[in-house]
Design an enzyme around this catalytic site. Structure first.
Site, PDB file in Angstrom:
ATOM      1  N   LYS A 194       0.821  -1.195   0.016  1.00  0.00           N
ATOM      2  CA  LYS A 194       0.000   0.078   0.051  1.00  0.00           C
ATOM      3  C   LYS A 194       1.014   1.360  -0.040  1.00  0.00           C
ATOM      4  O   LYS A 194       1.400   1.478   1.097  1.00  0.00           O
ATOM      5  CB  LYS A 194      -0.929   0.116   1.257  1.00  0.00           C
ATOM      6  CG  LYS A 194      -2.289   0.572   0.872  1.00  0.00           C
ATOM      7  CD  LYS A 194      -2.796   1.962   1.160  1.00  0.00           C
ATOM      8  CE  LYS A 194      -2.150   2.826   2.209  1.00  0.00           C
ATOM      9  NZ  LYS A 194      -1.943   4.081   1.717  1.00  0.00           N
ATOM     10  N   GLU A 269       9.398   0.962  10.701  1.00  0.00           N
ATOM     11  CA  GLU A 269      10.640   2.162  10.528  1.00  0.00           C
ATOM     12  C   GLU A 269      10.149   3.627  10.606  1.00  0.00           C
ATOM     13  O   GLU A 269       9.205   3.919   9.773  1.00  0.00           O
ATOM     14  CB  GLU A 269      11.601   1.995   8.964  1.00  0.00           C
ATOM     15  CG  GLU A 269      11.987   0.630   8.829  1.00  0.00           C
ATOM     16  CD  GLU A 269      13.425   0.435   9.394  1.00  0.00           C
ATOM     17  OE1 GLU A 269      13.875   1.501  10.037  1.00  0.00           O
ATOM     18  OE2 GLU A 269      14.080  -0.541   9.370  1.00  0.00           O
ATOM     19  N   CYS A 303      13.431  10.933   7.166  1.00  0.00           N
ATOM     20  CA  CYS A 303      13.340  10.695   8.646  1.00  0.00           C
ATOM     21  C   CYS A 303      14.803  10.770   9.228  1.00  0.00           C
ATOM     22  O   CYS A 303      14.680  10.788  10.490  1.00  0.00           O
ATOM     23  CB  CYS A 303      12.832   9.177   8.725  1.00  0.00           C
ATOM     24  SG  CYS A 303      13.917   7.981   7.677  1.00  0.00           S
ATOM     25  N   GLU A 402       8.846  15.999  15.459  1.00  0.00           N
ATOM     26  CA  GLU A 402       9.474  15.854  14.140  1.00  0.00           C
ATOM     27  C   GLU A 402       8.422  16.691  12.986  1.00  0.00           C
ATOM     28  O   GLU A 402       7.366  16.657  13.049  1.00  0.00           O
ATOM     29  CB  GLU A 402       9.147  14.479  13.565  1.00  0.00           C
ATOM     30  CG  GLU A 402      10.037  14.182  12.273  1.00  0.00           C
ATOM     31  CD  GLU A 402       9.700  12.679  11.904  1.00  0.00           C
ATOM     32  OE1 GLU A 402       8.578  12.198  11.689  1.00  0.00           O
ATOM     33  OE2 GLU A 402      10.693  12.077  11.020  1.00  0.00           O
TER      34      GLU A 402
HETATM   35  P1  NAD Z   1       2.116   7.988   7.693  1.00  0.00           P
HETATM   36  O1  NAD Z   1       2.276   7.369   8.845  1.00  0.00           O
HETATM   37  O2  NAD Z   1       1.145   9.155   7.576  1.00  0.00           O
HETATM   38  O3  NAD Z   1       1.545   7.168   6.315  1.00  0.00           O
HETATM   39  C1  NAD Z   1       2.458   6.196   5.875  1.00  0.00           C
HETATM   40  C2  NAD Z   1       1.670   5.049   5.249  1.00  0.00           C
HETATM   41  O4  NAD Z   1       0.737   4.458   6.331  1.00  0.00           O
HETATM   42  C3  NAD Z   1       0.715   5.606   4.334  1.00  0.00           C
HETATM   43  O5  NAD Z   1       0.755   4.846   3.012  1.00  0.00           O
HETATM   44  C4  NAD Z   1      -0.570   5.796   4.848  1.00  0.00           C
HETATM   45  O6  NAD Z   1      -1.524   5.844   3.791  1.00  0.00           O
HETATM   46  C5  NAD Z   1      -0.694   4.538   5.715  1.00  0.00           C
HETATM   47  N1  NAD Z   1      -1.485   4.683   6.895  1.00  0.00           N
HETATM   48  C6  NAD Z   1      -2.001   5.981   7.319  1.00  0.00           C
HETATM   49  N2  NAD Z   1      -2.762   5.430   8.353  1.00  0.00           N
HETATM   50  C7  NAD Z   1      -2.801   3.828   8.400  1.00  0.00           C
HETATM   51  C8  NAD Z   1      -3.633   3.216   9.254  1.00  0.00           C
HETATM   52  N3  NAD Z   1      -4.322   3.490  10.540  1.00  0.00           N
HETATM   53  N4  NAD Z   1      -3.361   1.764   8.877  1.00  0.00           N
HETATM   54  C9  NAD Z   1      -2.752   1.458   8.012  1.00  0.00           C
HETATM   55  N5  NAD Z   1      -2.029   2.417   7.217  1.00  0.00           N
HETATM   56  C10 NAD Z   1      -1.982   3.450   7.451  1.00  0.00           C
HETATM   57  O7  NAD Z   1       3.514   8.532   7.346  1.00  0.00           O
HETATM   58  P2  NAD Z   1       3.969   9.585   6.038  1.00  0.00           P
HETATM   59  O8  NAD Z   1       3.402  10.841   6.630  1.00  0.00           O
HETATM   60  O9  NAD Z   1       3.389   8.987   4.926  1.00  0.00           O
HETATM   61  O10 NAD Z   1       5.435   9.464   6.096  1.00  0.00           O
HETATM   62  C11 NAD Z   1       6.134  10.435   6.946  1.00  0.00           C
HETATM   63  C12 NAD Z   1       6.750   9.619   8.329  1.00  0.00           C
HETATM   64  O11 NAD Z   1       7.582   8.449   7.812  1.00  0.00           O
HETATM   65  C13 NAD Z   1       7.670  10.487   9.076  1.00  0.00           C
HETATM   66  O12 NAD Z   1       7.496  10.158  10.521  1.00  0.00           O
HETATM   67  C14 NAD Z   1       8.910   9.744   8.687  1.00  0.00           C
HETATM   68  O13 NAD Z   1      10.038  10.003   9.755  1.00  0.00           O
HETATM   69  C15 NAD Z   1       8.590   8.347   8.666  1.00  0.00           C
HETATM   70  N6  NAD Z   1       9.569   7.801   7.693  1.00  0.00           N
HETATM   71  C16 NAD Z   1      10.599   6.585   8.414  1.00  0.00           C
HETATM   72  C17 NAD Z   1      11.605   6.218   7.766  1.00  0.00           C
HETATM   73  C18 NAD Z   1      12.516   5.174   8.258  1.00  0.00           C
HETATM   74  O14 NAD Z   1      13.165   4.328   7.807  1.00  0.00           O
HETATM   75  N7  NAD Z   1      12.649   5.073   9.643  1.00  0.00           N
HETATM   76  C19 NAD Z   1      11.651   6.361   6.535  1.00  0.00           C
HETATM   77  C20 NAD Z   1      10.939   7.259   5.852  1.00  0.00           C
HETATM   78  C21 NAD Z   1       9.786   7.804   6.512  1.00  0.00           C
END
Ligand code: NAD
Length: 509
Positions: A194, A269, A303, A402
């Site tokens: 997804k 992650e 991140c 963040e």
């Molecule tokens: P997000 O958590 O809003 O969304 C990530 C994914 O999860 C999207 O595909 C979203 O549709 C899905 N999602 C949202 N709610 C959900 C739920 N309840 N159940 C299942 N899926 C759901 O994050 P974002 O805004 O897309 O990304 C930014 C975040 O990702 C930041 O906090 C960043 O630090 C983190 N990030 C971490 C890493 C790492 O390797 N540690 C890498 C990149 C980004």
């Protein structure tokens, strides 16, 4: 040009074939979109024009995708393929990603607003390498044997775990989704991906390329839609064996709660608020260069951003002056322009959130040294100015939360212990950066900072053989060869006698 559900758009001399509405990719076929509710358009952050629209897969679409993944897993078309054949297909996938790097970079840039030059130089090659790397990993895997009892041989073998849900964010869609997919399918699993609702296209193209490389239909499926609808339906599904999630910490809490009902193992992650510590004995030019790269790559939506810059008092003025000058000169602009260093933020609400933190910085008494608002000179697009704020307390919300945009704080420290205490004063523990010419100081950071990766005098370099992941609320589990093998396989112990032996006779007179 438009035909059926597609249109061809020429960008930089490349014809991009873009679906008008995308419903995902299940069992080797594009999902039918008729009758599905359209969740939301994917908007080009540079122009604010729609690129494509998503049909929400919802429960029904998720059920179909999980069933397709399960069916192919049970048939063993992929799970029981000889390792060398799987290796060959993964290597071919890497080759195809490389061959299509320009197309993939453009598709990604159109939805995510990431500078195309950065995508072509760094992220797409990385996506290709993820497949090559895991092809190598499975070629090196070996089981274990134990012979403690002379008459018995105990062997330990691994079997693929089954069907995985892979949920990815929008900030580096291909680099992150390809790591999830490669590490999952290399061990024989099937999956349902997804991608983020903001960036569906490049991952969709990747799935098509994987099938072109020879990955059987149904091994990699893709569903589209909102996190709270399709994402939730996927991670709550009772026929999912593993959940890998890259995204925000709050979302992870919800996913873990949903996974608990099935006791599905999770790999997370998550976010970071990493310290970037510049000591007085550092090579200042390199420290400035590296701090810019680790903070402002990916439009600051990274991140592993070193978003809390801590600088030792003796060089604080000189470092800050140089850093501020360079931040002000960062080239903000059209992500399709190869000269652009910082593009627009990924979507309007995120831009507003980042601008909100710039306002909060003022309210919390921070001094804005560069930027601090929307980028000047743009009449459309989600552009904000790269921003630096001077702070004197790590307790401020802008130092604890963040921001996930081109926004960094600068704080002065005196003793190394103070810098380390500030670095560790965070709910996150993803990475930390240190700039020093003292081996002793570098080793002090290495042993005392609570984070999954410590970079000394270098920004961002990664060896995929080393584990990557976070302490504290930055994650659960690690990416890495052994770590992914542990997550994506089940170990099985088998005990065989080498010859005759006596079995206690129970139930005799
Ligand atoms: P997000 O958590 O809003 O969304 C990530 C994914 O999860 C999207 O595909 C979203 O549709 C899905 N999602 C949202 N709610 C959900 C739920 N309840 N159940 C299942 N899926 C759901 O994050 P974002 O805004 O897309 O990304 C930014 C975040 O990702 C930041 O906090 C960043 O630090 C983190 N990030 C971490 C890493 C790492 O390797 N540690 C890498 C990149 C980004």
């Amino acid at each position: 040009m438009t035909s059926d559900n597609r249109r061809t758009v020429e960008v930089h001399g490349v014809d991009l074939d873009i679906p008008l509405t995308t419903g995902g990719h299940v069992g080797g076929r594009a999902e039918v979109v008729d009758g599905r509710p359209v969740a939301l358009p994917a908007i080009n952050p540079a122009t604010e024009e729609p690129v494509t629209a998503l049909a929400e897969s919802g429960q029904e679409g998720v059920d179909a995708a999980v069933a397709a993944a399960r069916a192919v897993f049970e048939r063993g078309d992929w799970a029981r393929k000889a390792v060398r054949e799987r290796q060959g297909i993964l290597r071919e996938a890497a080759r195809l990603v490389h061959e299509h790097r320009q197309e993939l970079a453009l598709l990604e840039s159109l939805c995510a607003g990431l500078p195309v030059a950065h995508l072509q130089r760094r992220q797409i090659p990385r996506a290709a390498f993820n497949f090559e790397f895991f092809a190598e990993v499975i070629g090196q895997m070996a089981g274990e044997t134990f012979e403690q009892e002379q008459n018995f041989l105990t062997t330990v073998t691994r079997e693929p775990a089954g069907v995985a849900a892979l949920v990815a964010p929008w900030n580096a869609p291909l680099a992150l989704a390809s790591m999830q997919i490669a590490s999952c399918i290399a061990f024989g699993n099937s999956c349902v991906c997804k991608p983020s609702e903001y960036t569906p296209l490049s991952v969709l193209r990747l799935v098509q390329l994987l099938e072109q490389a020879g990955v059987p239909a149904g091994v990699v499926n893709l569903v589209n839609g909102l996190g709270g609808v399709t994402g939730r339906a996927l991670v709550s599904h009772s026929d999912i064996d593993r959940i890998a999630f890259t995204g925000g910490t709050e979302t992870a809490r919800q996913i873990m709660a949903d996974a608990a009902a099935q006791l599905t193992p999770v790999h997370f992650e998550l976010g970071g608020k990493s310290a970037n510590i510049v000591f007085a004995d550092a090579d200042l030019e390199r420290a400035v260069d590296g701090s810019l790269v680790n903070m402002f790559s990916n439009n600051g939506q990274i991140c592993i951003a070193g978003s809390r810059v801590l600088v030792q008092r003796a060089i604080a003025d000189e470092f800050t002056e140089r850093f501020v000058a360079r931040v002000r000169h960062l080239r903000v602009g059209d992500p399709l322009d190869p000269a652009t260093e910082v593009g627009p933020l990924a979507y309007a609400a995120h831009r507003d959130r980042v601008l909100g933190y710039m306002q909060l910085a003022r309210e919390e008494g921070a001094e804005i040294l560069a930027g601090g608002g929307p980028a000047p000179g743009f009449d459309r697009g989600y552009y904000v100015s790269p921003t630096l704020a001077r702070v004197d307390s790590n307790a401020l919300r802008i130092c604890q939360e963040e921001v996930f945009g081109p926004f960094a704080t600068v704080q002065v420290f005196d003793e190394p212990e103070e810098a380390i205490a500030i670095a560790n004063d965070s709910d996150f523990g993803l990475v930390a950066y240190g700039w020093t010419s003292s081996l002793a100081l570098a080793m002090q950071l290495q042993s005392e900072i609570r984070a999954g990766t410590i970079w000394v005098n270098t920004p961002l370099l990664r060896d995929l053989r080393a584990p990557f992941g976070g302490f504290k609320q930055s994650g659960i589990g690690r990416d890495g060869p052994r770590q992914c093998a542990d997550f994506y396989t089940e170990e099985k112990a088998t005990i065989v006698p080498r010859g005759d032996f006596d079995i206690v006779k129970m139930g005799m007179d």
